[in-house]
Design an enzyme around this catalytic site. Structure first.
Site, short mmCIF file in Angstrom:
data_model
loop_
_atom_site.label_atom_id
_atom_site.label_comp_id
_atom_site.label_asym_id
_atom_site.label_seq_id
_atom_site.Cartn_x
_atom_site.Cartn_y
_atom_site.Cartn_z
N CYS A 164 -1.43 -4.79 -17.24
CA CYS A 164 -2.20 -3.93 -16.33
C CYS A 164 -1.77 -4.08 -14.88
O CYS A 164 -2.42 -3.53 -13.99
CB CYS A 164 -3.70 -4.17 -16.47
SG CYS A 164 -4.23 -5.82 -15.96
N HIS A 196 0.82 -1.21 0.00
CA HIS A 196 0.00 0.00 0.00
C HIS A 196 0.85 1.26 0.00
O HIS A 196 0.52 2.25 -0.65
CB HIS A 196 -0.93 0.01 1.22
CG HIS A 196 -2.25 -0.65 0.96
ND1 HIS A 196 -2.97 -1.30 1.92
CD2 HIS A 196 -2.97 -0.77 -0.18
CE1 HIS A 196 -4.09 -1.78 1.38
NE2 HIS A 196 -4.10 -1.48 0.12
#
Length: 555
Positions: free
Chosen positions: A482, A184
């Protein structure tokens, strides 16, 4: 001078004095409370309520991916099961502070053992516990320091609540001792364009106030830099700022080979910023935002509204939507609530959708409705496809609902190795490098203890990308990337050399990738990719690619 190495996020470089993250609050003592259980319970509920609302407010202020993370933290703080554990401890005579500390620690250990997305949330639980205990004690929660001048922030890792609201006028760069390219901290640093190097093991020894140069492009933190080192860093900072202000052009190589640069998006509201930053379309639209915060699947009407809003932002441009990717790290009670010993290898992605086919059919209906109402070029892909039969199933079903372009995600080795056969049925493939790396190296992508394995530069991963690219070339089908790998500028060049025809990434990474592609022709990209493929590990693959790219630059 010493060079400390880690994983760089983007191409940025910066320098300045170090300020270290404050140490956690000391653990509360295990002692009997002088208050009644009702009084302690009331204190805890008030503290948790205050912390949850503060997290939500920080999320609203930050927006984007940070808001999703912080809202999840707020929900975690108010989890009824966690509240029950705290209440039980208070009932046994413990203080509110110790009850919170002990209950949260117990939950943290449980989540850590589960691994995956839930394992990564263990660190978030620690942050929530610290904030609740600080509120109970009437003191400020440990957070980002404020030395009164711009600084390089050094921390073990950053809680999402801290990363989300970093003062970018003060924080020159970010260095962490833990975390990998898909943590994160890395994702939020990339979203905010913060110069960052994560997973720097030697950073724990950096001294408060000492000057360092943080070079994300090289993944290096230089201590005791010379005046020349600092001057060079400043020149690079100025050059990068000038490049960012240059007119946006379509993604292309130096020889004119088009490489469309697309955006990874999590909700329709993110579209405007992506367009502003030069996205030529959407390479991954994650539909989970509609499902994860619900106790039941959203209606066709609710989904149609959201998909229409997204497609309207990209008239005439390609928008690739991923069907619901749930299970494993994103469990949904209404889709698959059965306990699994190893959920990452269980009923997830397309497997879960097939087991609850009505949800998939409703999603395809909504996507077809949105497509009919807009002018975007809609592509739809299935997540976690591992067999040719699954490909046939999804493509056939999608066409039945009027989806003109239907493809698959390549996230497991089997689909990469059978790419030519998969693409005989699918209209396209998109490689999710995060999961492909996880399954290739057998290393949970969000588990800190094995983060060193989670590196898409590993030649085994690159070989699978090449296999997929070869399958695309043989069948004449496009191959997109992606995963987070596409946001690494040099790795983006390698991916194109391996056969990728489009790259999709966080919008803030577009400028760096666009600028880097323009330095290399397709032949260059193939040569640099070949150098990386010939290596035996991730570090040497990255170094070999850097050397090959530098040879071209020198020439």
């Amino acid at each position: 001078m010493t060079e400390l190495r880690g994983v760089g996020i983007g191409l940025g470089v910066s320098h300045g004095p170090i300020a270290r993250m404050a140490e956690p609050l000391p653990a509360p003592k295990d002692e009997k409370s002088a208050r009644s259980a009702d009084e302690e319970t009331a204190r805890v509920r008030a503290a948790i309520e205050a912390v949850a609302r503060e997290l939500e407010q920080r999320g609203e202020t930050a927006g984007g991916a940070a808001q999703e993370v912080l809202e999840a933290q707020a929900m975690m703080a108010e989890d009824p099961a966690l509240e029950e554990e705290v209440t039980n401890r208070i009932g046994a005579g413990k203080t509110a502070e110790f009850a919170v500390f002990d209950a949260f620690a117990s939950f943290r250990d449980t989540l850590s053992a589960m691994g995956g997305y839930l394992g990564e949330r263990a660190a978030d639980l620690d942050d929530v516990a610290q904030r609740v205990i600080a509120h109970l004690r009437g003191v400020a929660a440990p957070g980002v320091p404020d030395p009164g001048h711009p600084f390089v922030l050094v921390a073990k890792d950053l809680a999402p609540a801290d990363t989300a609201l970093l003062d970018l006028d003060k924080v020159l760069a970010l260095v962490t001792t833990e975390g990998g390219p898909t943590s994160h901290t890395a994702i939020l640093a990339r979203e905010k364009s913060i110069v960052a190097v994560v997973g720097v093991r030697g950073a724990a020894g950096l001294a408060e106030g000492e000057t360092v140069v943080v070079d994300a492009a090289a993944g290096v933190v230089t201590t005791q830099p010379t005046d020349d080192d600092i001057a060079q860093a400043e020149r690079r900072e100025a050059d990068r700022a000038a490049a960012a202000d240059a007119p946006v052009t379509p993604g292309a190589l130096a020889d004119g080979t088009a490489v469309p640069l697309l955006a990874n998006l999590g909700k329709p509201q993110d579209a405007a910023k992506a367009v502003e930053l030069g996205a030529e379309g959407v390479g991954l639209f994650r539909t989970e935002f509609l499902f994860l915060s619900s106790s039941q699947a959203p209606t066709v009407e609710e989904q149609t509204k959201a998909y229409t809003e997204l497609l309207q932002a990209f008239p005439g441009k390609k928008v690739v939507v991923r069907a619901l990717d749930a299970g494993a790290d994103k469990p949904l009670a209404f889709l698959n609530d059965a306990h699994e010993e190893n959920p990452a290898l269980g009923l997830r992605g397309l497997r879960a959708l097939r087991a609850s086919e009505d949800i998939l059919r409703e999603q395809l209906t909504a996507l077809a409705n949105a497509d009919a109402a807009t002018e975007a070029d809609l592509w739809v892909m299935a997540p976690m496809v591992s067999t040719v039969e699954e490909t046939e199933y999804f493509v056939t079903l999608a066409k039945e609902y009027g989806i003109k372009t239907a493809g698959v995600m390549v996230e497991v080795p089997s689909s990469a190795l059978l790419a030519d056969k998969v693409l005989a049925h699918a209209d396209f493939a998109s490689i999710g490098t995060n999961d492909l790396t996880q399954y290739t190296l057998a290393a949970d992508r969000l588990l800190g203890s094995v983060s060193s394995f989670q590196d898409p530069w590993h030649p085994a991963v690159l070989q699978l990308v090449k296999a997929t690219g070869d399958g695309g070339r043989v069948t004449g089908k496009p191959i997109g990337i992606c995963g987070e790998a596409a946001a690494d500028p040099l790795l983006a060049v390698v991916l194109v050399g391996l056969g990728a025809t489009t790259l999709s990434m966080a919008p803030t990474a577009l400028a760096d990738v666009r600028a880097t592609l323009l330095h290399h022709s397709l032949d260059d990209a193939k040569r640099i990719a070949g150098a990386a493929l010939a290596a035996s590990d991730a570090a040497s693959a990255r170094a070999a690619a850097q050397e090959a790219a530098a040879q071209h630059t020198a020439a």
